[in-house]
Design a protein around this motif. Structure first.
Motif, PDB file in Angstrom:
ATOM      1  N   TYR A   1      19.788  18.367  -1.594  1.00 54.17           N
ATOM      2  CA  TYR A   1      18.419  17.940  -1.289  1.00 54.17           C
ATOM      3  C   TYR A   1      17.929  16.852  -2.245  1.00 54.17           C
ATOM      4  O   TYR A   1      17.207  15.936  -1.858  1.00 54.17           O
ATOM      5  N   GLN A   2      18.371  16.905  -3.477  1.00 57.46           N
ATOM      6  CA  GLN A   2      17.984  15.864  -4.429  1.00 57.46           C
ATOM      7  C   GLN A   2      18.590  14.509  -4.037  1.00 57.46           C
ATOM      8  O   GLN A   2      17.935  13.473  -4.110  1.00 57.46           O
ATOM      9  N   GLY A   3      19.819  14.546  -3.563  1.00 51.55           N
ATOM     10  CA  GLY A   3      20.442  13.299  -3.089  1.00 51.55           C
ATOM     11  C   GLY A   3      19.720  12.721  -1.868  1.00 51.55           C
ATOM     12  O   GLY A   3      19.551  11.503  -1.740  1.00 51.55           O
ATOM     13  N   LEU A   4      19.294  13.605  -0.970  1.00 50.93           N
ATOM     14  CA  LEU A   4      18.579  13.143   0.239  1.00 50.93           C
ATOM     15  C   LEU A   4      17.247  12.509  -0.140  1.00 50.93           C
ATOM     16  O   LEU A   4      16.852  11.450   0.395  1.00 50.93           O
ATOM     17  N   ILE A   5      16.561  13.164  -1.110  1.00 55.07           N
ATOM     18  CA  ILE A   5      15.271  12.624  -1.542  1.00 55.07           C
ATOM     19  C   ILE A   5      15.449  11.270  -2.204  1.00 55.07           C
ATOM     20  O   ILE A   5      14.684  10.317  -1.967  1.00 55.07           O
ATOM     21  N   ASP A   6      16.487  11.146  -3.029  1.00 60.16           N
ATOM     22  CA  ASP A   6      16.739   9.844  -3.678  1.00 60.16           C
ATOM     23  C   ASP A   6      17.031   8.748  -2.647  1.00 60.16           C
ATOM     24  O   ASP A   6      16.577   7.596  -2.773  1.00 60.16           O
ATOM     25  N   TYR A   7      17.771   9.075  -1.634  1.00 55.71           N
ATOM     26  CA  TYR A   7      18.093   8.094  -0.562  1.00 55.71           C
ATOM     27  C   TYR A   7      16.833   7.626   0.157  1.00 55.71           C
ATOM     28  O   TYR A   7      16.626   6.420   0.385  1.00 55.71           O
ATOM     29  N   LEU A   8      15.988   8.607   0.490  1.00 56.51           N
ATOM     30  CA  LEU A   8      14.759   8.250   1.211  1.00 56.51           C
ATOM     31  C   LEU A   8      13.844   7.402   0.335  1.00 56.51           C
ATOM     32  O   LEU A   8      13.214   6.448   0.823  1.00 56.51           O
ATOM     33  N   GLU A   9      13.783   7.715  -0.968  1.00 58.39           N
ATOM     34  CA  GLU A   9      12.951   6.911  -1.850  1.00 58.39           C
ATOM     35  C   GLU A   9      13.468   5.473  -1.940  1.00 58.39           C
ATOM     36  O   GLU A   9      12.697   4.509  -1.940  1.00 58.39           O
ATOM     37  N   ASN A  10      14.773   5.313  -2.005  1.00 60.06           N
ATOM     38  CA  ASN A  10      15.365   3.955  -2.058  1.00 60.06           C
ATOM     39  C   ASN A  10      15.059   3.172  -0.779  1.00 60.06           C
ATOM     40  O   ASN A  10      14.759   1.964  -0.820  1.00 60.06           O
ATOM     41  N   ARG A  11      15.147   3.808   0.375  1.00 62.62           N
ATOM     42  CA  ARG A  11      14.859   3.130   1.660  1.00 62.62           C
ATOM     43  C   ARG A  11      13.395   2.698   1.717  1.00 62.62           C
ATOM     44  O   ARG A  11      13.077   1.594   2.171  1.00 62.62           O
ATOM     45  N   LEU A  12      12.493   3.595   1.250  1.00 66.04           N
ATOM     46  CA  LEU A  12      11.069   3.245   1.268  1.00 66.04           C
ATOM     47  C   LEU A  12      10.770   2.086   0.330  1.00 66.04           C
ATOM     48  O   LEU A  12       9.974   1.183   0.646  1.00 66.04           O
ATOM     49  N   LEU A  13      11.451   2.065  -0.854  1.00 62.19           N
ATOM     50  CA  LEU A  13      11.256   0.944  -1.769  1.00 62.19           C
ATOM     51  C   LEU A  13      11.751  -0.370  -1.162  1.00 62.19           C
ATOM     52  O   LEU A  13      11.122  -1.422  -1.310  1.00 62.19           O
ATOM     53  N   ALA A  14      12.878  -0.294  -0.435  1.00 61.30           N
ATOM     54  CA  ALA A  14      13.399  -1.502   0.223  1.00 61.30           C
ATOM     55  C   ALA A  14      12.430  -2.004   1.305  1.00 61.30           C
ATOM     56  O   ALA A  14      12.188  -3.218   1.453  1.00 61.30           O
ATOM     57  N   ILE A  15      11.841  -1.070   2.066  1.00 60.61           N
ATOM     58  CA  ILE A  15      10.885  -1.460   3.118  1.00 60.61           C
ATOM     59  C   ILE A  15       9.645  -2.072   2.486  1.00 60.61           C
ATOM     60  O   ILE A  15       9.099  -3.077   2.971  1.00 60.61           O
ATOM     61  N   GLU A  16       9.195  -1.489   1.355  1.00 61.05           N
ATOM     62  CA  GLU A  16       8.024  -2.049   0.688  1.00 61.05           C
ATOM     63  C   GLU A  16       8.303  -3.461   0.181  1.00 61.05           C
ATOM     64  O   GLU A  16       7.447  -4.345   0.280  1.00 61.05           O
ATOM     65  N   ASP A  17       9.513  -3.686  -0.351  1.00 63.62           N
ATOM     66  CA  ASP A  17       9.870  -5.035  -0.823  1.00 63.62           C
ATOM     67  C   ASP A  17       9.856  -6.040   0.337  1.00 63.62           C
ATOM     68  O   ASP A  17       9.363  -7.173   0.193  1.00 63.62           O
ATOM     69  N   ARG A  18      10.386  -5.621   1.468  1.00 65.05           N
ATOM     70  CA  ARG A  18      10.396  -6.520   2.635  1.00 65.05           C
ATOM     71  C   ARG A  18       8.971  -6.798   3.126  1.00 65.05           C
ATOM     72  O   ARG A  18       8.667  -7.924   3.551  1.00 65.05           O
ATOM     73  N   MET A  19       8.132  -5.795   3.100  1.00 60.91           N
ATOM     74  CA  MET A  19       6.745  -5.996   3.525  1.00 60.91           C
ATOM     75  C   MET A  19       6.022  -6.961   2.589  1.00 60.91           C
ATOM     76  O   MET A  19       5.250  -7.825   3.031  1.00 60.91           O
ATOM     77  N   VAL A  20       6.299  -6.842   1.288  1.00 56.35           N
ATOM     78  CA  VAL A  20       5.690  -7.770   0.336  1.00 56.35           C
ATOM     79  C   VAL A  20       6.181  -9.189   0.598  1.00 56.35           C
ATOM     80  O   VAL A  20       5.404 -10.162   0.594  1.00 56.35           O
ATOM     81  N   LEU A  21       7.508  -9.350   0.844  1.00 60.49           N
ATOM     82  CA  LEU A  21       8.060 -10.680   1.146  1.00 60.49           C
ATOM     83  C   LEU A  21       7.469 -11.259   2.429  1.00 60.49           C
ATOM     84  O   LEU A  21       7.113 -12.444   2.491  1.00 60.49           O
ATOM     85  N   TRP A  22       7.354 -10.442   3.480  1.00 58.39           N
ATOM     86  CA  TRP A  22       6.775 -10.910   4.756  1.00 58.39           C
ATOM     87  C   TRP A  22       5.329 -11.339   4.558  1.00 58.39           C
ATOM     88  O   TRP A  22       4.893 -12.354   5.104  1.00 58.39           O
TER      89      TRP A  22
END
Length: 409
Positions: A21-42
Motif C-alpha cells: 500500500y505504501q508503494g501504491l500511495i507513492d505512485y499515485l503521489e508521483n502521478r499527481l505531481l506530474a499532472i500538476e507540473d503539466r498544468m502549470v506549464l499549460w
C-alpha cells in the motif's frame, strides 16, 4: 507452540501488505505531481499565447488605422488634383472666349479673291457659304430621362417637334414622341405599338420599319428617317435607306459607297456608319476600309441618297466614340476604353474655312460613361446625346468662323 507460529505468520503478512500500500500511495503521489507540473506549464503557455495575441491585435489595429489615414490622404490628393484640372479647363475656356477673333471676311469676297467663281466651283460649296458658325463651347447640360439600354440614339426632327428614340444598336422598331415633354412624361420605351407594322408615325407611338436599322447612326429630317441596313447572307453588305415617316414606306435606297466597310468609331464598333443632318445637307460618316485610319465624310443627295462628294477628314478612327456635323463642319469626339471624359479633338470643315488654331478643344461635362451617339439639331443648336441609357441635351455656344484655314483641327 501453535499460537507462536500463527503470530509470526500474521506479522509477516501485515508487513508485506503495508509495503504494498505504501508503494501504491507513492505512485499515485508521483502521478499527481506530474499532472500538476503539466498544468502549470499549460497555464504559462496559455498566458504567453494570450499576451502575444493581444500584442498582435494591437499591432494590426495600428496598421489598419495607418492604412485608413493614408487612404484618406490619397483621396484628398485625388480630389484636389481633380479640382485643379477642372479649374484649368475653366480658365482655358475663359481665355478662349475672351480672345477676340480676327475680323471676318465676307465669304463672297473671299471666293472672288481666290478667283473661283465659275463653272468649276461645286454647287454644294455655294449652298454652305452662308453657314459661317463654329462651336466654341458647351453652354449647359440637361439630363432629360433615362430609358432603354446602354447604347442607342435619340433625336428631334429640326423641322417638327417630334422626338425619335432608337433603343439599342439594332432593331426594326422606332419609338416616336410628339415632343420632348411627351418623352419626359412617358414611362419609357417599352410600349405596345400604336402605329402598327410599317405604319406612319404622324401621331406618335412606335414605328415598325420594313428593314431593320443597324448601329447608332440614324438621322431624321423633315419627317424622313435615314438609317443603315445590314443585308446579305453574312450581314456585311450595307444599304442606306430613306423612310417616309408619314406614309410609312421606304422612298429610296442606296448601296454603301465603299465595298470594304468597317466600324467608323473604334470605341463603338456596332456603328458601321453614321448619318447626320445639319442646316443644309444629309451627311454620311464612314470608314473606307479596315486598314483606313481616318474617318471619311460623304455629302448625300437627300432625295436619292446618291453620293455627291467625299472627303478624308484626317480625323483618326482610333479612340473615337462618336461624331456630329454642324454647319458643314465635322466634330469627332474621343474617349478612352475605360470610359473617361469625352472631348472634341479633331475638326474638319468641308469648305476649308476653319483654321487649325481656331478649332476648339471641347470637353464635355463629366457624365456617367461614354457617348453611344451624338446628334446635332440645327434648329435648337443643341446636341442630343445617349450616355449609358441617359438622354442628355447639350446646349452649345457658337461663334463666327475664321476664314482662310485648312479645315483640320
Amino acid at each position: 507452540m501453535k499460537p507462536v507460529i500463527v503470530l509470526l505468520v500474521s506479522m509477516a503478512w501485515a508487513s508485506t501488505g503495508a509495503q504494498y500500500y505504501q508503494g501504491l500511495i507513492d505512485y499515485l503521489e508521483n502521478r499527481l505531481l506530474a499532472i500538476e507540473d503539466r498544468m502549470v506549464l499549460w497555464h504559462e503557455q496559455s498566458h504567453r499565447y494570450h499576451t502575444e495575441m493581444l500584442n498582435f491585435k494591437k499591432l494590426t489595429a495600428e496598421m489598419v488605422d495607418a492604412v485608413g489615414k493614408e487612404h484618406r490622404y490619397l483621396w484628398q490628393d485625388l480630389g484636389a488634383a481633380g479640382d485643379r484640372v477642372e479649374r484649368a479647363e475653366r480658365e482655358l475656356d475663359y481665355l478662349e472666349r475672351a480672345t477676340s477673333p480676327r475680323a471676318c471676311v465676307d465669304p463672297a469676297d473671299k471666293v472672288h479673291e481666290q478667283g473661283v467663281w465659275g463653272d468649276k466651283m461645286p454647287i454644294s460649296f455655294f449652298k454652305l457659304l452662308d453657314c459661317v458658325d463654329i462651336i466654341s463651347s458647351i453652354r449647359s447640360v440637361k439630363i432629360l430621362k433615362r430609358v432603354g439600354g446602354a447604347k442607342g440614339v435619340w433625336l428631334r426632327d429640326p423641322r417638327t417637334s417630334k422626338v425619335y428614340v432608337f433603343n439599342g444598336t439594332a432593331g426594326d422598331t422606332v419609338h416616336c414622341f410628339d415632343s420632348l415633354a411627351d418623352l419626359s412624361r412617358s414611362p419609357g420605351v417599352e410600349r405596345n405599338s400604336s402605329s402598327g407594322g410599317g405604319g406612319g408615325g404622324g401621331g406618335g407611338g412606335d414605328v415598325r420599319l420594313p428593314s431593320a436599322w443597324s448601329g447608332a447612326g440614324a438621322a431624321v429630317y423633315d419627317d424622313y428617317l435615314y438609317h443603315v441596313h445590314r443585308q446579305g447572307s453574312d450581314r456585311r453588305e450595307l444599304q442606306l435607306v430613306k423612310y417616309d415617316l408619314l406614309k410609312g414606306v421606304a422612298t429610296a435606297t442606296a448601296l454603301f459607297p465603299v465595298a470594304d466597310s468597317a466600324p467608323v468609331y473604334a470605341l463603338n464598333p456596332e456603328t458601321a456608319a453614321d448619318l447626320a443632318a445639319d442646316e443644309h445637307a444629309v451627311w454620311l460618316l464612314f470608314a473606307a476600309g479596315e486598314d483606313e485610319p481616318n474617318v471619311h465624310l460623304a455629302k448625300m443627295d437627300p432625295d436619292t441618297l446618291d453620293t455627291e462628294q467625299m472627303w478624308d477628314t484626317g480625323c483618326p478612327r482610333a479612340n473615337a466614340e462618336a461624331a456630329f456635323v454642324a454647319c458643314g463642319t465635322v466634330y469627332v469626339v474621343y474617349n478612352t476604353r475605360p470610359a473617361s471624359r469625352s472631348r472634341v479633338q479633331c475638326v474638319f470643315d468641308v469648305n476649308g474655312v476653319v483654321v487649325g488654331e481656331e478649332a476648339p478643344l471641347l470637353y464635355f461635362p463629366r457624365r456617367f460613361g461614354a457617348h453611344a451617339s451624338l446628334k446635332y439639331n440645327a434648329d435648337e443648336r443643341q446636341l442630343y446625346a445617349w450616355d449609358d441609357g441617359y438622354q442628355i441635351l447639350y446646349r452649345l455656344n457658337l461663334k463666327r468662323k475664321l476664314l482662310g484655314g485648312t479645315g483640320r483641327g
